[in-house]
Scaffold this active site. Structure first.
Site, PDB file in Angstrom:
ATOM      1  N   LYS A 271    -100.437   3.729 -10.363  1.00 18.52           N
ATOM      2  CA  LYS A 271     -99.219   4.489 -10.683  1.00 18.52           C
ATOM      3  C   LYS A 271     -98.373   4.542  -9.420  1.00 18.52           C
ATOM      4  CE  LYS A 271     -97.641   6.809 -14.253  1.00 18.52           C
ATOM      5  NZ  LYS A 271     -97.706   6.439 -15.650  1.00 18.52           N
TER       6      LYS A 271
ATOM      7  N   GLY B 189     -87.718  13.518 -24.792  1.00 18.88           N
ATOM      8  CA  GLY B 189     -87.165  12.399 -24.020  1.00 18.88           C
ATOM      9  C   GLY B 189     -87.423  11.092 -24.743  1.00 18.88           C
TER      10      GLY B 189
HETATM   11  P1  NAD Z   1     -88.618  11.415 -20.411  1.00 20.49           P
HETATM   12  O1  NAD Z   1     -88.236  11.738 -19.012  1.00 20.49           O
HETATM   13  O2  NAD Z   1     -87.790  10.443 -21.150  1.00 20.49           O
HETATM   14  O3  NAD Z   1     -88.670  12.761 -21.254  1.00 20.49           O
HETATM   15  C1  NAD Z   1     -89.267  13.916 -20.803  1.00 20.49           C
HETATM   16  C2  NAD Z   1     -88.514  15.072 -21.447  1.00 20.49           C
HETATM   17  O4  NAD Z   1     -89.191  16.275 -21.140  1.00 20.49           O
HETATM   18  C3  NAD Z   1     -87.086  15.214 -20.938  1.00 20.49           C
HETATM   19  O5  NAD Z   1     -86.204  15.342 -22.025  1.00 20.49           O
HETATM   20  C4  NAD Z   1     -87.124  16.486 -20.094  1.00 20.49           C
HETATM   21  O6  NAD Z   1     -85.907  17.191 -20.109  1.00 20.49           O
HETATM   22  C5  NAD Z   1     -88.233  17.261 -20.786  1.00 20.49           C
HETATM   23  N1  NAD Z   1     -88.873  18.266 -19.959  1.00 20.49           N
HETATM   24  C6  NAD Z   1     -89.196  18.222 -18.648  1.00 20.49           C
HETATM   25  N2  NAD Z   1     -89.800  19.366 -18.272  1.00 20.49           N
HETATM   26  C7  NAD Z   1     -89.882  20.134 -19.381  1.00 20.49           C
HETATM   27  C8  NAD Z   1     -90.407  21.415 -19.646  1.00 20.49           C
HETATM   28  N3  NAD Z   1     -90.977  22.142 -18.697  1.00 20.49           N
HETATM   29  N4  NAD Z   1     -90.307  21.909 -20.903  1.00 20.49           N
HETATM   30  C9  NAD Z   1     -89.721  21.183 -21.886  1.00 20.49           C
HETATM   31  N5  NAD Z   1     -89.202  19.949 -21.693  1.00 20.49           N
HETATM   32  C10 NAD Z   1     -89.286  19.439 -20.462  1.00 20.49           C
HETATM   33  O7  NAD Z   1     -90.159  10.973 -20.373  1.00 20.49           O
HETATM   34  P2  NAD Z   1     -90.947  10.166 -21.474  1.00 20.49           P
HETATM   35  O8  NAD Z   1     -90.942   8.748 -21.117  1.00 20.49           O
HETATM   36  O9  NAD Z   1     -90.505  10.606 -22.828  1.00 20.49           O
HETATM   37  O10 NAD Z   1     -92.438  10.682 -21.212  1.00 20.49           O
HETATM   38  C11 NAD Z   1     -92.854  11.954 -21.634  1.00 20.49           C
HETATM   39  C12 NAD Z   1     -94.292  12.188 -21.210  1.00 20.49           C
HETATM   40  O11 NAD Z   1     -95.130  11.188 -21.784  1.00 20.49           O
HETATM   41  C13 NAD Z   1     -94.519  12.102 -19.698  1.00 20.49           C
HETATM   42  O12 NAD Z   1     -95.564  12.968 -19.343  1.00 20.49           O
HETATM   43  C14 NAD Z   1     -94.987  10.676 -19.499  1.00 20.49           C
HETATM   44  O13 NAD Z   1     -95.757  10.509 -18.331  1.00 20.49           O
HETATM   45  C15 NAD Z   1     -95.823  10.491 -20.746  1.00 20.49           C
HETATM   46  N6  NAD Z   1     -95.960   9.099 -21.135  1.00 20.49           N
HETATM   47  C16 NAD Z   1     -94.865   8.346 -21.356  1.00 20.49           C
HETATM   48  C17 NAD Z   1     -95.028   7.021 -21.724  1.00 20.49           C
HETATM   49  C18 NAD Z   1     -93.845   6.149 -22.025  1.00 20.49           C
HETATM   50  O14 NAD Z   1     -94.041   5.086 -22.620  1.00 20.49           O
HETATM   51  N7  NAD Z   1     -92.634   6.555 -21.704  1.00 20.49           N
HETATM   52  C19 NAD Z   1     -96.319   6.479 -21.845  1.00 20.49           C
HETATM   53  C20 NAD Z   1     -97.424   7.308 -21.640  1.00 20.49           C
HETATM   54  C21 NAD Z   1     -97.237   8.625 -21.273  1.00 20.49           C
END
Ligand code: NAD
Length: 367
Positions: free
Chosen positions: A93, A195
């Site tokens: 990572k 997100g």
């Molecule tokens: P993203 O940044 O697009 O979305 C995250 C969202 O969470 C944002 O809208 C943000 O405003 C919101 N947020 C942040 N802190 C918050 C809080 N305290 N309360 C409520 N909302 C909050 O990220 P993403 O790509 O959608 O990923 C989301 C999660 O899933 C992360 O933990 C990421 O590591 C995990 N993840 C993502 C992927 C992927 O393919 N994108 C894969 C595996 C895991």
């Protein structure tokens, strides 16, 4: 350049080495470039099963210790995610410290790409929070060790829709195990974080007729997604004790802890966020004691990883989708194992992944 006291350097090095050794990491790489103002950390956890693949997050960490914590925890999770998903990958990572909305640009991403390249393929990057396929395209200009580049140049594009689909499969499997049917019609489901992944998940759930409630710190996003899918929203202050069937954490990690778990008023926790359990053993046990079924995050959020892995071998969307759909069956198998062995679902998933790595280590040793 900043001057540092010898005492301070010794203290930092000592504690960091102890820390990463305790977490089982092979390598921790600090990257700094004055010209582009890049500050990044790359963590390689375990490469027994293959090169360490994991996304790069750009986040405005208030101090470097938080960034180190994050990158160590997440890269470790990637090792187990790849192993449980049957991928020939290790766990890695990276974090870039900064605000992705104001500090991200082509030079920064290309400089980061050079650092990735310098590791010679031991680490392969991809998108995570704060990153897009275009950013990966910049990285690609400096290294071939990058995935998640746009489909227009032969990549697999944004992994988020696959992650969301895998989480949806994990939610359906959890419903099947808990209630005997995977039908989510009229189930009250709280999605925290709308997100890249959360919004796609909301769509799957709404398409199936679930009663979705959303939460996000970004109120503009909340309004947009609530209008688009005709769903309700809720403020953070009322979040954890909300009476729902399923809670899907899709924002940041450590949301399951001794402060939040006693308040939870749901039957299932199943979401996309990485490292949802603040303390894996303690918090998985707290959930078990409350009879809340927990879908291990590194198992059900593997869709994106499965998709970018496919890019390394010549991208095949159908195959990625097929493998991501398999998350449904694997989740059910993990639940059965946990029930038979009287362990937490986290332990059940973790032990299968750890065994795959141990078996491979043994095979390599005996080869
Ligand atoms: P993203 O940044 O697009 O979305 C995250 C969202 O969470 C944002 O809208 C943000 O405003 C919101 N947020 C942040 N802190 C918050 C809080 N305290 N309360 C409520 N909302 C909050 O990220 P993403 O790509 O959608 O990923 C989301 C999660 O899933 C992360 O933990 C990421 O590591 C995990 N993840 C993502 C992927 C992927 O393919 N994108 C894969 C595996 C895991």
């Amino acid at each position: 350049m900043r001057t540092l006291s010898k005492k301070m350097i010794a203290k930092e090095k000592g504690s960091l080495l102890t820390y990463m050794t305790a977490m089982g990491h092979e390598q921790l790489v600090f990257c700094q470039d004055e010209e582009t103002d890049l500050k990044a950390i790359i963590a390689i956890h375990d490469t027994t099963l293959g090169p360490a693949l994991g996304g790069t997050r750009m986040w405005n960490y208030s101090n470097s210790q938080d960034a180190v914590d994050y990158v160590l925890r997440l890269s470790r999770g990637m090792t187990y995610k790849a192993a449980i998903s049957g991928l020939n990958l290790g766990g890695g990572k990276a974090v870039i410290i900064g605000d992705s909305s104001t500090q991200k640009n082509e030079s920064l991403m290309r400089r980061f790409g050079k650092f990735v390249d310098s590791l010679g393929g031991k680490y392969i990057t991809a998108e995570d929070v704060g990153m897009s396929p275009v950013d990966m395209q910049y990285v690609r200009q400096e290294t071939k060790f990058v995935t998640g580049v746009p489909e227009s140049i032969g990549g697999s594009g944004d992994p988020s829709p696959f992650t969301a689909y895998g989480v949806y499969m994990g939610i359906k499997a959890s419903a099947k195990y808990k209630w005997g049917s995977n039908d989510l019609t009229n189930k009250r489901i709280l999605v925290q974080g709308i997100g890249s992944v959360g919004e796609h998940l909301v769509k799957h759930l709404c398409d199936e007729g679930a009663n979705v409630i959303i939460n996000d710190i970004n109120q503009e996003k909340v309004r947009k997604v609530a209008d688009k899918f005709h769903v309700d929203s809720i403020l953070e202050t009322q979040l954890y004790d909300l009476d729902v069937d399923i809670y899907a954490p899709c924002a940041l990690g450590a949301v399951l802890n001794p402060q939040t778990i006693p308040a939870l008023n749901c039957c299932i926790v199943a979401g996309a966020a990485n490292n949802q359990l603040q303390d894996e053993e303690r918090d998985a046990n707290l959930l078990l004691k409350k009879d809340i079924l927990y879908a291990p995050d590194f198992l059900i959020n593997a869709g994106g990883l499965i998709n970018v892995y496919s890019e390394l071998q010549g991208y095949n969307k159908e195959e990625s989708l097929r493998k991501t759909t398999e998350i449904y069956n694997t989740t059910l198998e993990i639940y059965k194992k946990a029930e038979i062995e009287q362990i937490t679902t986290h332990q059940a998933a973790y032990s299968i992944a750890a065994k795959k790595i141990a078996d491979r280590k043994l095979a390599l040793k005996n080869a």
